[in-house]
Write an enzyme that holds these catalytic residues in place. Structure first.
Site, PDB file in Angstrom:
ATOM      1  N   LEU A  33       0.794  -1.084   0.020  1.00  0.00           N
ATOM      2  CA  LEU A  33       0.038   0.194  -0.005  1.00  0.00           C
ATOM      3  C   LEU A  33       0.931   1.205   0.048  1.00  0.00           C
ATOM      4  O   LEU A  33       1.678   1.404   0.787  1.00  0.00           O
ATOM      5  CB  LEU A  33      -0.869  -0.001   1.266  1.00  0.00           C
ATOM      6  CG  LEU A  33      -1.873  -1.182   1.370  1.00  0.00           C
ATOM      7  CD1 LEU A  33      -2.795  -1.191   2.601  1.00  0.00           C
ATOM      8  CD2 LEU A  33      -2.604  -1.343   0.032  1.00  0.00           C
ATOM      9  N   HIS A  37      -3.277   4.460  -2.771  1.00  0.00           N
ATOM     10  CA  HIS A  37      -4.184   3.503  -1.972  1.00  0.00           C
ATOM     11  C   HIS A  37      -4.613   4.158  -0.656  1.00  0.00           C
ATOM     12  O   HIS A  37      -5.963   4.065  -0.447  1.00  0.00           O
ATOM     13  CB  HIS A  37      -3.232   2.088  -1.248  1.00  0.00           C
ATOM     14  CG  HIS A  37      -3.071   1.256  -2.366  1.00  0.00           C
ATOM     15  ND1 HIS A  37      -1.498   0.852  -2.632  1.00  0.00           N
ATOM     16  CD2 HIS A  37      -3.469   0.306  -3.369  1.00  0.00           C
ATOM     17  CE1 HIS A  37      -1.458   0.079  -3.540  1.00  0.00           C
ATOM     18  NE2 HIS A  37      -2.529  -0.200  -3.983  1.00  0.00           N
ATOM     19  N   GLN A  61      -4.087 -13.060 -12.240  1.00  0.00           N
ATOM     20  CA  GLN A  61      -4.148 -11.968 -13.126  1.00  0.00           C
ATOM     21  C   GLN A  61      -2.485 -11.668 -13.614  1.00  0.00           C
ATOM     22  O   GLN A  61      -2.251 -10.497 -14.178  1.00  0.00           O
ATOM     23  CB  GLN A  61      -4.535 -10.446 -12.533  1.00  0.00           C
ATOM     24  CG  GLN A  61      -3.821 -10.108 -11.354  1.00  0.00           C
ATOM     25  CD  GLN A  61      -4.455  -9.016 -10.577  1.00  0.00           C
ATOM     26  OE1 GLN A  61      -5.612  -9.290 -10.111  1.00  0.00           O
ATOM     27  NE2 GLN A  61      -4.342  -7.811 -11.078  1.00  0.00           N
ATOM     28  N   GLY A 147      -8.875   2.929  -8.235  1.00  0.00           N
ATOM     29  CA  GLY A 147      -8.044   4.270  -8.775  1.00  0.00           C
ATOM     30  C   GLY A 147      -8.169   4.477 -10.260  1.00  0.00           C
ATOM     31  O   GLY A 147      -8.173   3.229 -11.073  1.00  0.00           O
ATOM     32  N   LYS A 149      -5.518   5.008 -12.175  1.00  0.00           N
ATOM     33  CA  LYS A 149      -4.321   4.750 -12.414  1.00  0.00           C
ATOM     34  C   LYS A 149      -4.412   3.621 -13.482  1.00  0.00           C
ATOM     35  O   LYS A 149      -3.801   3.637 -14.342  1.00  0.00           O
ATOM     36  CB  LYS A 149      -3.524   4.543 -11.412  1.00  0.00           C
ATOM     37  CG  LYS A 149      -2.237   3.591 -11.460  1.00  0.00           C
ATOM     38  CD  LYS A 149      -1.349   4.463 -12.066  1.00  0.00           C
ATOM     39  CE  LYS A 149       0.161   3.527 -12.339  1.00  0.00           C
ATOM     40  NZ  LYS A 149      -0.190   2.090 -12.282  1.00  0.00           N
ATOM     41  N   ASP A 150      -5.212   2.711 -13.048  1.00  0.00           N
ATOM     42  CA  ASP A 150      -5.316   1.327 -13.678  1.00  0.00           C
ATOM     43  C   ASP A 150      -6.875   1.778 -14.800  1.00  0.00           C
ATOM     44  O   ASP A 150      -7.975   1.203 -14.293  1.00  0.00           O
ATOM     45  CB  ASP A 150      -5.740   0.120 -13.168  1.00  0.00           C
ATOM     46  CG  ASP A 150      -4.318  -0.167 -12.446  1.00  0.00           C
ATOM     47  OD1 ASP A 150      -3.313  -0.574 -12.973  1.00  0.00           O
ATOM     48  OD2 ASP A 150      -4.094   0.041 -11.043  1.00  0.00           O
ATOM     49  N   VAL A 176      -2.651   9.437  -8.187  1.00  0.00           N
ATOM     50  CA  VAL A 176      -1.880  10.267  -7.265  1.00  0.00           C
ATOM     51  C   VAL A 176      -0.613  10.272  -7.699  1.00  0.00           C
ATOM     52  O   VAL A 176       0.065   9.173  -7.993  1.00  0.00           O
ATOM     53  CB  VAL A 176      -1.728   9.771  -5.671  1.00  0.00           C
ATOM     54  CG1 VAL A 176      -0.781  10.636  -4.531  1.00  0.00           C
ATOM     55  CG2 VAL A 176      -3.273   9.895  -5.067  1.00  0.00           C
ATOM     56  N   SER A 185       2.783   3.808  -7.875  1.00  0.00           N
ATOM     57  CA  SER A 185       2.345   2.508  -8.330  1.00  0.00           C
ATOM     58  C   SER A 185       3.414   1.531  -7.282  1.00  0.00           C
ATOM     59  O   SER A 185       4.395   1.710  -6.876  1.00  0.00           O
ATOM     60  CB  SER A 185       2.794   1.980  -9.671  1.00  0.00           C
ATOM     61  OG  SER A 185       2.630   0.617  -9.851  1.00  0.00           O
ATOM     62  N   SER A 186       2.776   0.266  -6.922  1.00  0.00           N
ATOM     63  CA  SER A 186       3.416  -0.731  -6.094  1.00  0.00           C
ATOM     64  C   SER A 186       4.961  -1.077  -6.814  1.00  0.00           C
ATOM     65  O   SER A 186       5.737  -1.419  -6.211  1.00  0.00           O
ATOM     66  CB  SER A 186       2.689  -1.827  -5.691  1.00  0.00           C
ATOM     67  OG  SER A 186       1.341  -1.561  -5.155  1.00  0.00           O
TER      68      SER A 186
END
Ligand code: PAF
Length: 305
Positions: A33, A37, A61, A147, A149-150, A176, A185-186
């Protein structure tokens, strides 16, 4: 924060919250996170009496075993983030709990899940849609936070919810970014220092696309070309795709002039790390509007957790 490990316990917790009049907000995650997140959790907490976060690195995935093995995992640190953010329930199941046997039923969202990420990562969105359907099924009626973002994932989830009449309201939260524009991103944690610096090329490419649109370009391929040129100018980056699409269904329109909402998408590899980013094509070029969340300016030290 209460950590539950089984589907039954998770279902029970959210059912109890509903009975107590605490409408649940769900934030599905794969852990690791970060501030992105946190912004989803904060949005859920602002609207719901019970916030649940799922933390599950979903093997379905990942199209490469190496990518799955490399995916960052740190449940202890994630639980600290959740506790500090006032999360009520963390659902952290094992792979065996989620998939007691290999699923024969999977969810495939045609068209919207097929180009871009769907093409580069075959099976990826079937894996995402299947696990999100399972999470929604376990959670019951709720509001789920994702988010932007994806962006394609968001479109896939929205379409699945609509097609399957799931009792879930999907809320999209803005991206963000770090001060230099990189979307949080992670996967950023896996970048070398040199690649982390070079990764700003995605943001610069989006900006070039927005400038082209602001200058009156209506041909999607020309806007995509302007973005691709920027990525190709960075020797450490290798372009997967750049595109200007109709935000509603990710199709490529004949002209951007007739399209109510245009989204710019870009994906590139830096070393072994694959990054994606996107923004509203009509947000002002050079600004973060439409490309960023309210928590815009994060200092570099806060980029991780
Ligand atoms: O965006 C993610 O972290 C994952 O794709 C999701 C939605 C939690 C499904 O595994």
């Amino acid at each position: 924060v209460e950590v539950v490990r089984t589907v039954a316990a998770f279902t029970g917790r959210l059912a109890a919250a509903r009975l107590e009049g605490r409408d649940p907000g769900l934030v599905p995650t794969m852990g690791a996170l970060h501030a992105g997140h946190r912004s989803l959790i904060e949005a859920a907490a602002a609207a719901h009496g019970h916030v649940a976060v799922s933390i599950f690195v979903n093997p379905l995935q990942f199209d490469h075993q190496g990518d799955l093995a490399r995916y960052p995992r740190d449940l202890g640190a994630d639980l600290e983030v959740c506790a500090a953010a006032g999360v009520s329930t963390v659902f952290a199941p094992s792979v065996e709990e989620m998939y007691p046997c290999p699923p024969r039923t999977t969810v495939h969202v045609a068209q919207v899940g097929e180009p871009f990420e769907g093409q580069v990562r075959p099976g990826h969105f079937d894996g995402v849609a299947t696990v999100v359907a399972k999470l929604f099924s376990a959670a019951g009626a709720c509001t789920a936070y994702f988010g932007e973002k994806d962006f394609q994932q968001l479109a896939v989830v929205r379409r699945m919810v609509s097609d399957l009449s799931m009792p879930v309201q999907v809320v999209a939260c803005p991206i963000v970014r770090a001060p230099d524009g990189l979307a949080l991103s992670s996967r950023n944690a896996l970048l070398s220092d040199e690649d982390r610096q070079a990764a700003t090329v995605l943001w610069r490419a989006l900006d070039a696309g927005r400038r082209a649109v602001a200058d009156g370009e209506v041909r999607p391929d020309r806007v995509a070309g302007a973005m691709a040129d920027v990525v190709r100018s960075e020797p450490r980056a290798s372009l997967d795709y750049a595109a200007a699409v109709d935000a509603s269904d990710l199709s490529t329109p004949a002209s951007l002039a007739d399209t109510a909402s245009v989204r710019l998408l870009v994906a590139a590899r830096l070393g072994l790390v694959r990054l994606i980013d996107n923004c509203d094509a009509r947000a002002m070029a050079g600004s973060r509007d439409g490309c960023n969340g309210a928590a815009a300016l994060l200092v570099h030290g806060q980029e991780g957790r």
